[in-house]
Motif scaffolding. Sequence first.
Motif, PDB file in Angstrom:
ATOM      1  N   ASP A  56       0.828  -1.205   0.000  1.00 33.43           N
ATOM      2  CA  ASP A  56       0.000   0.000   0.000  1.00 33.43           C
ATOM      3  C   ASP A  56       0.866   1.260   0.000  1.00 33.43           C
ATOM      4  O   ASP A  56       0.600   2.216  -0.736  1.00 33.43           O
ATOM      5  CB  ASP A  56      -0.917  -0.010   1.218  1.00 33.43           C
ATOM      6  CG  ASP A  56      -1.972   1.088   1.167  1.00 33.43           C
ATOM      7  OD1 ASP A  56      -2.981   0.903   0.446  1.00 33.43           O
ATOM      8  OD2 ASP A  56      -1.774   2.134   1.822  1.00 33.43           O
ATOM      9  N   GLN A  57       1.911   1.234   0.792  1.00 31.27           N
ATOM     10  CA  GLN A  57       2.802   2.391   0.901  1.00 31.27           C
ATOM     11  C   GLN A  57       3.529   2.653  -0.424  1.00 31.27           C
ATOM     12  O   GLN A  57       3.634   3.800  -0.866  1.00 31.27           O
ATOM     13  CB  GLN A  57       3.820   2.132   2.012  1.00 31.27           C
ATOM     14  CG  GLN A  57       4.850   3.234   2.198  1.00 31.27           C
ATOM     15  CD  GLN A  57       5.891   2.867   3.246  1.00 31.27           C
ATOM     16  OE1 GLN A  57       5.793   1.836   3.903  1.00 31.27           O
ATOM     17  NE2 GLN A  57       6.888   3.721   3.396  1.00 31.27           N
ATOM     18  N   VAL A  58       4.005   1.607  -1.071  1.00 28.45           N
ATOM     19  CA  VAL A  58       4.750   1.769  -2.327  1.00 28.45           C
ATOM     20  C   VAL A  58       3.844   2.336  -3.415  1.00 28.45           C
ATOM     21  O   VAL A  58       4.214   3.292  -4.119  1.00 28.45           O
ATOM     22  CB  VAL A  58       5.349   0.416  -2.770  1.00 28.45           C
ATOM     23  CG1 VAL A  58       5.858   0.496  -4.203  1.00 28.45           C
ATOM     24  CG2 VAL A  58       6.471  -0.004  -1.839  1.00 28.45           C
TER      25      VAL A  58
ATOM     26  N   LEU B  92       2.656   0.177 -10.344  1.00 32.02           N
ATOM     27  CA  LEU B  92       1.756  -0.950 -10.587  1.00 32.02           C
ATOM     28  C   LEU B  92       2.116  -1.685 -11.878  1.00 32.02           C
ATOM     29  O   LEU B  92       1.810  -2.867 -12.030  1.00 32.02           O
ATOM     30  CB  LEU B  92       0.309  -0.449 -10.671  1.00 32.02           C
ATOM     31  CG  LEU B  92      -0.408  -0.145  -9.354  1.00 32.02           C
ATOM     32  CD1 LEU B  92      -1.745   0.532  -9.622  1.00 32.02           C
ATOM     33  CD2 LEU B  92      -0.613  -1.419  -8.546  1.00 32.02           C
ATOM     34  N   ALA B  93       2.789  -0.986 -12.792  1.00 27.60           N
ATOM     35  CA  ALA B  93       3.160  -1.621 -14.063  1.00 27.60           C
ATOM     36  C   ALA B  93       4.119  -2.788 -13.852  1.00 27.60           C
ATOM     37  O   ALA B  93       4.224  -3.680 -14.695  1.00 27.60           O
ATOM     38  CB  ALA B  93       3.796  -0.591 -14.990  1.00 27.60           C
TER      39      ALA B  93
ATOM     40  N   PRO C 250      -6.255   0.282   0.456  1.00 30.21           N
ATOM     41  CA  PRO C 250      -6.820   0.083  -0.891  1.00 30.21           C
ATOM     42  C   PRO C 250      -5.769  -0.044  -1.989  1.00 30.21           C
ATOM     43  O   PRO C 250      -6.000  -0.712  -2.997  1.00 30.21           O
ATOM     44  CB  PRO C 250      -7.681   1.337  -1.092  1.00 30.21           C
ATOM     45  CG  PRO C 250      -7.054   2.375  -0.199  1.00 30.21           C
ATOM     46  CD  PRO C 250      -6.569   1.620   0.999  1.00 30.21           C
ATOM     47  N   HIS C 251      -4.627   0.608  -1.810  1.00 27.58           N
ATOM     48  CA  HIS C 251      -3.611   0.544  -2.862  1.00 27.58           C
ATOM     49  C   HIS C 251      -3.005  -0.855  -2.967  1.00 27.58           C
ATOM     50  O   HIS C 251      -2.593  -1.278  -4.049  1.00 27.58           O
ATOM     51  CB  HIS C 251      -2.517   1.571  -2.593  1.00 27.58           C
ATOM     52  CG  HIS C 251      -3.022   2.983  -2.568  1.00 27.58           C
ATOM     53  ND1 HIS C 251      -3.500   3.613  -3.696  1.00 27.58           N
ATOM     54  CD2 HIS C 251      -3.157   3.881  -1.541  1.00 27.58           C
ATOM     55  CE1 HIS C 251      -3.891   4.834  -3.382  1.00 27.58           C
ATOM     56  NE2 HIS C 251      -3.703   5.028  -2.082  1.00 27.58           N
TER      57      HIS C 251
ATOM     58  N   ALA D 275      -5.540  -6.593  -8.186  1.00 24.52           N
ATOM     59  CA  ALA D 275      -6.495  -6.355  -9.278  1.00 24.52           C
ATOM     60  C   ALA D 275      -5.759  -6.346 -10.620  1.00 24.52           C
ATOM     61  O   ALA D 275      -6.253  -6.898 -11.625  1.00 24.52           O
ATOM     62  CB  ALA D 275      -7.223  -5.034  -9.055  1.00 24.52           C
ATOM     63  N   VAL D 276      -4.570  -5.751 -10.654  1.00 26.83           N
ATOM     64  CA  VAL D 276      -3.766  -5.769 -11.879  1.00 26.83           C
ATOM     65  C   VAL D 276      -3.339  -7.200 -12.200  1.00 26.83           C
ATOM     66  O   VAL D 276      -3.395  -7.639 -13.363  1.00 26.83           O
ATOM     67  CB  VAL D 276      -2.526  -4.858 -11.714  1.00 26.83           C
ATOM     68  CG1 VAL D 276      -1.576  -5.049 -12.907  1.00 26.83           C
ATOM     69  CG2 VAL D 276      -2.933  -3.405 -11.587  1.00 26.83           C
TER      70      VAL D 276
END
Length: 721
Positions: free
Chosen positions: A273-275, A283-284, A309-310, A316-317
């Motif tokens: 989440d922090q990153v 996210l890529a 949430p992050h 999800a990716v």
Amino acid sequence: MFRSLEHLVIRHTYRLPAPVGPAGEGGGAARQLDAALMSVGFKLSADLLGHLSGLSEKTVAETAVRTLRTVRELVGDHVRHNVYFVDFPANVPDTYDFWTRCINEALADDASRASTLAQLSTGVVDLLTLPSYGTFQHSYEEMLAAHEELIAAAGDRLTVLHLGGAPQDEVTALYLALAGSVTPLGEDGLRDLGVLAEHCAGGPQPEAIPVRENRAVVNLARLRVGADLLLDTVTDVLRLACALSGGDATLVEPTRFRSPSRAVRRALLAGLDQVVAAAPAKLADVTAHREAFKRLGERLHPHEYPHWPHAAEVFAVARGEREAPSLDRRVEELLDADDVGAAAQLLTAAPGRLFRSLDRLLRLCRTQDERDAVVAAAERVAPKVSGRVLLSVREHFHNRAEEPAESRVFVNRMGRGWVTADTRPPVGAAQRERLIEVLDAQTRHRLPRPGHLLVDPDVLDVALPLSGKATAAGLGVLPRGSLSRVDGELLRFFVYWKQTSRTTDFDLSALLLDASYESLGWLSYTELTQVEGAHSGDVTDAPDGASEFIDLRLGAARGDFIVPQVNIFSGEGFEEVEESFFGFMLRDAEQRGRPFEARTVRMKSELRGPGRVALPLVFLRGPGGDWRAKWLHLHLRGRVAFNRVEENRVSVATLVRAVVEREQLTVRHLVGLMGAGTTTVWDGGTVPDGPVTYVGLERPEGLHPDSVVVTRENLRDLIPR
């Protein structure tokens, strides 16, 4: 606590952390320690001898026990080395005479006579069924009694142990050096880093941990002691998760994730989440390891933690529910559209990846403008590329002549090597030379100005340690591709192994090749006395440990290459046995002594790897008849069982040729770029009075305390960031 880490400092630095204890008259005990060390090829420096002499005898005695145990293990003297033929290297029989003797002894034995006769009637006898074959027929003490004492010689190895600083300072310095290494560490280095990271979690940390695998090991240790994690990318979290499950933190091999505790799940999800919160573009990175992230998400249950949430976006990716196109995919789309210039421009966002892709991009170029665009993109981002990548690419293009080589050699992270035909079209000479100029200029700019540079000439042909994976742990070991002088009349190889639970048979062999890499013969359990050498005899079971030796007189050896190898005939692999190592000794012709004499050992390396055939190094005859060693650290896959030198000699010769004929980037290259004010080639005599930058295989005594010292143990410090 420091005493339990002392052996790590000695192994990695050849420094003994300054022992602490009451003052006293420890001179006698210190001299006894020095004498005991010399018997195994080590010696106390003058400073260390003086420091110990001022401590109590009890403190020195306790230090001596620990130090001797560590150095004996370093050189392979911590185990008993027996031989099948008690007089080896004398009186080794002809192979077939020996086998005949074993059959006759079996026929004389009531218990084995019937089965031996039955085998003889078929025309084939299994040597392993003969009672006297493959097992020692004498005790270790009887073997020692059969050999005269070793005669001391000026050429015997003498490794100096130096005085270190306070124990905590030495441990911290070693941790910072390993954690901050700009090159990947080997298996032993990673294991030691984990131990040190846990101990040093509350102390100073390196400014950066450039190697991701090293960071995973550090984070694993920090997680265990409840310290904050050091994370920069989502892949850092994935590597940590693999390490937690005992898997592959390099992400080459898939890991079967274990179910972590709730505390660990929270730590990993909070880290993700922090990153992502700090840099959503990261996210890529998920798509490169999509399946691994999907399996990790099944273990972490991110839906139970809506306040992060992050972290949920990462999975999800991975599941394809959210788009995060990777850089690699976008580059491939441009290359599919034949837009090489645009692909190179896009890759400038990932400079290291651009440099690793230069050869491919240049081969895909159709016009001079495209080639110029690729080289110009590399020039722009060169300052952002790590020193290790700069040097790796420099070595690559140095070996990419206009006329392609006949073959290419590949070595994976585990040291398994293979050769294939080189079908690549050449890279243009102009682009190649321009890139080499860029690489050298950038490297020169990053290297420190050494002032007075003092260089041991023996280090100049040592290959740059661009990866710890290319060097096995041990004593006197150099990186793959390094060349070192071999001084001595008698060359003796040895292997030791101790099985864990199954009967295990390692076979030491030596293959001799001519200048065209054609086989001239070999020494092994099937050829005990061929090619001007002798084999100590086949040992086929090692519940208590076993050794085999090969003795060669270099002046009489045929051919131009001597290739020692260890074949697994049956049983456990190199990574399954309790312990296994290889080494070689050098002796004068009249020294005599036992088969294993620690002070004549020049090199001892651990045998670890995925294959069933190990190739530690090759010996090369020079134009003047002198011999040199070139370090391989390679494994062949081999068969599951029954590997023999006579059956793999063609594949071994092919692999050896590919490595020998490849030109490595060496210490000589960096020394030439350093721009020292004064450069002195050290002749082994007195060192300068003032501070110097010393680069050599071993640290000489008497260097000014403000000197910068780079030796075999910290050669990675030469690689610029």
